[in-house]
Design an enzyme around this catalytic site. Structure first.
Site, short mmCIF file in Angstrom:
data_model
loop_
_atom_site.label_atom_id
_atom_site.label_comp_id
_atom_site.label_asym_id
_atom_site.label_seq_id
_atom_site.Cartn_x
_atom_site.Cartn_y
_atom_site.Cartn_z
N ASP A 178 14.86 -123.73 27.33
CA ASP A 178 13.46 -124.12 27.50
C ASP A 178 12.63 -123.07 26.77
O ASP A 178 12.54 -121.91 27.19
CB ASP A 178 13.12 -124.16 29.00
CG ASP A 178 11.68 -124.59 29.26
OD1 ASP A 178 10.81 -124.37 28.39
OD2 ASP A 178 11.41 -125.12 30.36
N LYS B 109 1.56 -126.75 27.21
CA LYS B 109 1.23 -125.33 27.19
C LYS B 109 0.81 -124.90 25.78
O LYS B 109 -0.19 -125.39 25.29
CB LYS B 109 2.41 -124.53 27.72
CG LYS B 109 3.07 -125.14 28.98
CD LYS B 109 2.19 -125.14 30.19
CE LYS B 109 2.71 -125.98 31.35
NZ LYS B 109 4.07 -125.72 31.79
N TYR C 70 11.99 -122.56 35.75
CA TYR C 70 10.72 -123.22 36.05
C TYR C 70 10.91 -124.04 37.34
O TYR C 70 11.93 -124.70 37.52
CB TYR C 70 10.34 -124.14 34.87
CG TYR C 70 9.10 -124.95 35.13
CD1 TYR C 70 7.84 -124.36 35.10
CD2 TYR C 70 9.18 -126.31 35.43
CE1 TYR C 70 6.71 -125.11 35.36
CE2 TYR C 70 8.05 -127.05 35.69
CZ TYR C 70 6.81 -126.44 35.65
OH TYR C 70 5.70 -127.18 35.91
C1 LIG Z 1 5.04 -126.35 32.51
C2 LIG Z 1 6.48 -126.12 32.25
C3 LIG Z 1 7.41 -127.16 32.34
C4 LIG Z 1 7.01 -128.56 32.78
O1 LIG Z 1 6.16 -129.14 31.85
P1 LIG Z 1 5.09 -130.31 32.20
O2 LIG Z 1 4.48 -130.60 30.87
O3 LIG Z 1 4.16 -129.78 33.23
O4 LIG Z 1 5.90 -131.46 32.73
C5 LIG Z 1 8.73 -126.88 32.05
N1 LIG Z 1 9.14 -125.64 31.69
C6 LIG Z 1 8.28 -124.61 31.61
C7 LIG Z 1 8.78 -123.26 31.22
C8 LIG Z 1 6.92 -124.81 31.88
O5 LIG Z 1 6.08 -123.78 31.80
#
Ligand SMILES: *Cc1c(COP(=O)(O)O)cnc(C)c1O
Length: 385
Positions: free
Chosen positions: A177, A202, A105
């Site tokens: 992640d 998300k 990311y």
């Molecule tokens: C969006 C995202 C992040 C960061 O998250 P935020 O809530 O925007 O700080 C980290 N890892 C992945 C895979 C993401 O899609």
């Protein structure tokens, strides 16, 4: 008392909820109070205060998130980046080294390569698809291994089963992640990962209306992360806790719909003569399919593809769609479309993008919960124009 529910659909609704209900309220109320009456606590982290992540709205989420991934513990944070940066800063100190997947990311990549490097924390980028190459990168000061369950924007899936074993053999903390998979499709603790990180902005929240994050995993590690978080202050406020809590309850129905719809759209795109390539781990043609098939309960709502032709062709296609909103981010109920070279990966040089296989013509789709047929018809129409 937390009752033990067997299935994730039921856990989303009932796990961690107050028992008995507070004043009989069916939905968890918002405790909009920064501080709470002193009750004889002797430990700083136990004092009740919003920044210390221990209001009733935090605690219910911690219990529910841990239950969803069959893990020991969880902590919510003010954003996904808050979860990632706090976790890495908890376990890595100046002089330490760690291994990290090469395709990450964007925010994580910049934090590791710029901010952590400036603190004297070094890293080696590893090819997750080639575990035999990892051992030669180890140093006496290597402390952790960091990967992503499904990578962005090529939706690659590595043989994640290898990571926890490699970490145990070499005394490393294993982290993934898990944002793109969500607890519906993959539960890292069940496969031996020490920690799972999420951007709850998300799929977990699912409505594109808050930012939030979480770390789920081993209780001893979550305790250390909580202590660091209490100092760094990337705390989720109680009102955002409430919204995340409300969003999470429908994760199962949303995700099942998005799993199915993204697979159908991928198959449609793959069969279209104007489409060069489709990246979706649910497709047998994708290299990650063999692992996704063993590890996941579904492949999620994210896919990317390349049309035949140049950047102008890709841009024209995006302009000609009318249903998807042209926007970065993902995981909400509405379908979003973007060209990663201009959004999520614009911080990288074109050479670095190309080395990872991210072409300027690549288009990424975050499939929402609209009727699949409407999305496909809109794509068809835009391809013809
Ligand atoms: C969006 C995202 C992040 C960061 O998250 P935020 O809530 O925007 O700080 C980290 N890892 C992945 C895979 C993401 O899609």
């Amino acid at each position: 008392m937390t009752k033990n529910y067997r299935n994730i659909e039921t856990k989303l609704i009932h796990a961690g909820e107050p028992d008995p209900l507070i004043q009989g309220a069916v939905t968890m109320p918002i405790f909009q109070s920064s501080t709470f009456e002193y009750a004889g606590q002797t430990n700083y982290d136990d004092i009740r205060y919003i920044r210390l992540n221990n209001t009733p709205n935090h605690i219910v989420l911690h219990k529910k998130l841990a239950a969803l991934e069959n893990a020991e513990a969880a902590i919510v944070t003010g954003s996904g980046m808050g979860a990632i940066t706090t976790t890495l800063l908890t376990f890595l100190s100046p002089g330490d080294h760690f291994l990290t997947q090469d395709c990450l990311y964007g925010g994580t990549y910049e934090f590791i390569t710029k901010d952590l490097a400036a603190l004297g924390i070094s890293y080696d980028l590893i090819d997750a698809a080639n575990p035999d190459s990892w051992e030669s990168r180890l140093r006496p000061e290597t402390r952790a291994i960091y990967v992503e369950t499904i990578t962005n924007p090529l939706m690659q899936v590595a043989d994640l089963r290898v990571v926890p074993g490699f970490a145990k053999t070499h005394g490393l903390i294993s982290m993934t992640d898990n944002t793109f998979a969500s607890p519906m499709n993959f539960r890292p603790s069940e496969w031996g990962f020490d920690l799972s990180l999420h951007s709850c902005s998300k799929y977990l929240n699912g409505h594109s209306d808050i930012v939030a994050g979480a770390v789920i995993g081993r209780a001893d590690l979550i305790k250390k992360i909580t202590h660091k978080l209490n100092h760094l202050g990337a705390t989720l406020d109680p009102h955002a806790c409430f919204l995340l809590h409300r969003g999470m309850k429908t994760l199962a129905v949303r995700m099942r719909c998005q799993n199915e719809s993204a697979l159908d759209i991928s198959k449609y795109l793959e069969s279209h003569p104007e489409v060069e390539k489709v990246n979706y781990p649910g497709l047998e043609s994708c290299p990650g399919h063999q692992f996704a098939d063993k590890l996941f309960d579904g492949c999620g709502g994210m896919l990317s593809f390349e049309l035949k032709g140049d950047v102008e062709r890709a841009e024209r296609f995006i302009r000609n769609t009318s249903l998807p909103i042209v926007a970065p981010s993902l995981g909400g109920v509405e379908t979003l479309i973007t060209r990663p070279a201009t959004t999520s990966h614009s911080g990288m040089s074109r050479e670095d993008r190309e080395a990872l296989g991210i072409s300027d013509t690549l288009i990424r789709l975050s499939v929402g919960i609209e009727a699949t047929q409407d999305i496909i018809e809109d794509i068809e129409h835009a391809l013809k124009k």
